[in-house]
Scaffold this active site. Structure first.
Site, PDB file in Angstrom:
ATOM      1  N   GLU A 115      32.742 -24.728  15.940  1.00 33.42           N
ATOM      2  CA  GLU A 115      32.687 -25.191  17.322  1.00 33.42           C
ATOM      3  C   GLU A 115      34.068 -25.693  17.757  1.00 33.42           C
ATOM      4  O   GLU A 115      34.633 -26.595  17.139  1.00 33.42           O
ATOM      5  CB  GLU A 115      31.663 -26.321  17.410  1.00 33.42           C
ATOM      6  CG  GLU A 115      31.228 -26.670  18.803  1.00 33.42           C
ATOM      7  CD  GLU A 115      30.043 -27.634  18.762  1.00 33.42           C
ATOM      8  OE1 GLU A 115      30.276 -28.845  18.843  1.00 33.42           O
ATOM      9  OE2 GLU A 115      28.913 -27.157  18.629  1.00 33.42           O
ATOM     10  N   PRO A 116      34.662 -25.120  18.803  1.00 33.98           N
ATOM     11  CA  PRO A 116      36.068 -25.376  19.103  1.00 33.98           C
ATOM     12  C   PRO A 116      36.386 -26.782  19.585  1.00 33.98           C
ATOM     13  O   PRO A 116      37.542 -27.192  19.554  1.00 33.98           O
ATOM     14  CB  PRO A 116      36.388 -24.347  20.201  1.00 33.98           C
ATOM     15  CG  PRO A 116      35.069 -24.006  20.822  1.00 33.98           C
ATOM     16  CD  PRO A 116      34.062 -24.112  19.711  1.00 33.98           C
ATOM     17  N   GLU A 117      35.389 -27.555  20.018  1.00 28.48           N
ATOM     18  CA  GLU A 117      35.673 -28.883  20.543  1.00 28.48           C
ATOM     19  C   GLU A 117      35.823 -29.952  19.458  1.00 28.48           C
ATOM     20  O   GLU A 117      36.260 -31.066  19.733  1.00 28.48           O
ATOM     21  CB  GLU A 117      34.549 -29.325  21.504  1.00 28.48           C
ATOM     22  CG  GLU A 117      34.433 -28.503  22.773  1.00 28.48           C
ATOM     23  CD  GLU A 117      33.662 -27.226  22.567  1.00 28.48           C
ATOM     24  OE1 GLU A 117      32.927 -27.120  21.558  1.00 28.48           O
ATOM     25  OE2 GLU A 117      33.811 -26.302  23.381  1.00 28.48           O
ATOM     26  N   THR A 176      29.413 -37.820  19.901  1.00 29.46           N
ATOM     27  CA  THR A 176      29.340 -36.535  20.598  1.00 29.46           C
ATOM     28  C   THR A 176      27.874 -36.200  20.822  1.00 29.46           C
ATOM     29  O   THR A 176      26.992 -36.970  20.458  1.00 29.46           O
ATOM     30  CB  THR A 176      30.015 -35.426  19.769  1.00 29.46           C
ATOM     31  OG1 THR A 176      29.156 -35.075  18.664  1.00 29.46           O
ATOM     32  CG2 THR A 176      31.377 -35.874  19.232  1.00 29.46           C
ATOM     33  N   CYS A 177      27.624 -35.038  21.394  1.00 27.91           N
ATOM     34  CA  CYS A 177      26.231 -34.638  21.608  1.00 27.91           C
ATOM     35  C   CYS A 177      25.520 -34.377  20.285  1.00 27.91           C
ATOM     36  O   CYS A 177      24.290 -34.395  20.221  1.00 27.91           O
ATOM     37  CB  CYS A 177      26.162 -33.405  22.503  1.00 27.91           C
ATOM     38  SG  CYS A 177      26.997 -31.955  21.836  1.00 27.91           S
ATOM     39  N   ALA A 210      31.559 -31.772  36.563  1.00 29.93           N
ATOM     40  CA  ALA A 210      32.792 -30.978  36.636  1.00 29.93           C
ATOM     41  C   ALA A 210      33.712 -31.261  35.458  1.00 29.93           C
ATOM     42  O   ALA A 210      34.934 -31.143  35.572  1.00 29.93           O
ATOM     43  CB  ALA A 210      33.516 -31.269  37.956  1.00 29.93           C
ATOM     44  N   LYS A 235      34.816 -30.900  31.133  1.00 29.86           N
ATOM     45  CA  LYS A 235      35.276 -29.813  30.271  1.00 29.86           C
ATOM     46  C   LYS A 235      34.142 -28.896  29.869  1.00 29.86           C
ATOM     47  O   LYS A 235      34.307 -27.672  29.817  1.00 29.86           O
ATOM     48  CB  LYS A 235      35.937 -30.412  29.015  1.00 29.86           C
ATOM     49  CG  LYS A 235      36.541 -29.380  28.077  1.00 29.86           C
ATOM     50  CD  LYS A 235      37.676 -28.619  28.739  1.00 29.86           C
ATOM     51  CE  LYS A 235      38.324 -27.639  27.774  1.00 29.86           C
ATOM     52  NZ  LYS A 235      39.427 -26.864  28.416  1.00 29.86           N
TER      53      LYS A 235
END
Length: 432
Positions: free
Chosen positions: A115-117, A51-52, A191, A193
């Protein structure tokens, strides 16, 4: 050391974004990475979480120290990991590794608490591993449990009541520059999520002039139908970016979407009107050198992390309650794993196969040797791979048997066939 779960990784606490993006693994390369790892010494099953905020290798290891070395060898070979960078990577085993996986899924170890992701990212990593064929009974059980624990945490604590995400932080930082966002023009590059969430927060805070551009125009048009604004073909993006107050970039491009020269061009006719560039991508989409351009303000994911450190008292109280749930669940999960009838058979079979291979290698050396160091290493590696394949095949076969009685019958048959002495072990949380 007994078989165990091992986590090797780096995150926002141990490495800057400049380091993290070097070791970020794209979707297209994760399958190959996982398949390489399960063919490596000490590794039985593998999942890559990228992830980031982090890149982590979650592995089920027959030999934890050797598995850790296999991951580091992979990083050295494929990502040019240097000795001086090893300190950026943490290595967790047993209880620490299990709790760490639970914390990630529950968003307690994120840059932005709750964090919701996080839960979706863990689920996606698991599904990638299943699709690649690199997970089995152990990691499947652990990751399924991690997601179950995350659901309980969100249901029983206030951890999700004030969720903070990168797009939310981006809005707050933009308001620090402009105050009100009314009548500000925003261009979203990408474009996906992340930009869909950004559009949601931006429009909620007064942005009505919204432009979305993407390499695939249909994706931009689809997002605009959800959030409003206009969709612009990627090749026509520059006039809109020149006129923008805020540009949010979130794409999977491995190259910069905005360079320092681009920023200088955009600032020429702005009459001192500031330009806010928000980069939520890893690898980064915007050249950090744009900070040298007068009038440009750039925020990357590390900059946004400070938003999460504001007003965190309530969230930290919820996190303390959530930690209690995690420890309770980990303890119960450990006891359940201890009771698994299949684990001792797999462990004992591996040990017996290793013993047989060593005997055969010794006889081979006496008859045809002496071998060179490279030849000996090649033969040892071949023997280890054969052991891994056979033991892994048994583990998968046991996993496919839904009936506990059938599992016990197969375990007993293997025990008799190979004259195994079974030991009761906890496969993922071995105590030392």
């Amino acid at each position: 050391m007994e078989p165990s779960i091992v986590v090797i990784g780096l995150d926002f606490r141990t490495a800057s974004i400049a380091v993290r993006e070097r070791f970020w693994i794209s979707d297209s390369r994760r399958v190959d990475a996982m398949r390489q790892l399960v063919r490596s010494e000490g590794v039985e099953e593998a999942v890559v979480l990228a992830t980031c905020n982090r890149t982590e290798f979650i592995v089920w290891a027959s030999d934890p120290p050797e598995a850790a070395n296999s991951v580091l060898r992979f990083l050295t070979r494929d990502y040019d990991l240097k000795l001086c960078e090893w300190s950026s990577f943490y290595r967790l085993i047993d209880d620490d590794a299990l709790l760490h996986v639970f914390r990630i899924a529950s968003a307690l170890d994120a840059m932005m608490l709750d964090e919701p992701e996080s839960m979706a990212e863990m689920k996606n990593a698991w599904h990638q591993g299943q699709k690649a064929g690199t997970t089995g009974r152990c990691l499947d059980a652990i990751l399924q449990k991690a997601l179950s624990v995350a659901t309980r945490v969100r249901n029983e604590t206030a951890i999700g009541s004030s969720a903070v995400s990168l797009p939310y932080a981006a809005v707050q930082l933009s308001k620090e520059i402009f105050g009100s966002l009314d009548n500000r023009k925003v261009v979203l590059v990408g474009a996906g999520k992340m930009n869909e969430l950004a559009a949601h927060y931006l429009t909620k805070h007064g942005v009505h002039r919204l432009c979305v551009t993407n390499r695939t125009f249909e994706h931009a048009a689809k997002l605009v139908k959800k959030v409003g604004g206009i969709a612009v073909p990627f090749e026509d993006r520059w006039p809109h970016m020149m006129d923008a107050d805020i540009i949010v970039s979130s794409t999977s491009s491995p190259h910069y979407m905005v360079s320092k020269q681009d920023a200088e061009t955009m600032m020429r006719d702005r009459e001192n009107r500031p330009l806010v560039l928000i980069d939520t991508a890893v690898p980064r989409n915007i050249d950090p050198a744009v900070r040298e351009v007068h009038g440009v303000v750039l925020y990357d994911v590390d900059d946004m992390g400070r938003v999460a450190r504001q007003n965190t008292t309530e969230r930290q109280a919820a996190a303390t309650a959530a930690d209690g749930i995690l420890h309770e669940e980990a303890d119960g999960f450990r006891r359940k794993l201890i009771a698994e009838p299949a684990v001792p058979a797999v462990v004992a079979l591996r040990s017996r196969l290793e013993e047989i291979c060593q005997q055969e290698l010794q006889m081979l050396g006496e008859e045809f040797g002496p071998f060179t160091e490279d030849q000996s290493q090649a033969l040892s590696t071949l023997a280890a791979h054969i052991t891994q394949r056979i033991a892994g095949s048994l583990a998968r076969e046991l996993k496919e048997l839904p009936d506990r009685g059938e599992q016990e019958a197969l375990s007993t048959a293997v025990q008799r066939l190979f004259h195994l002495e079974l030991r009761q072990v906890a496969p993922s949380i071995a105590k030392h």
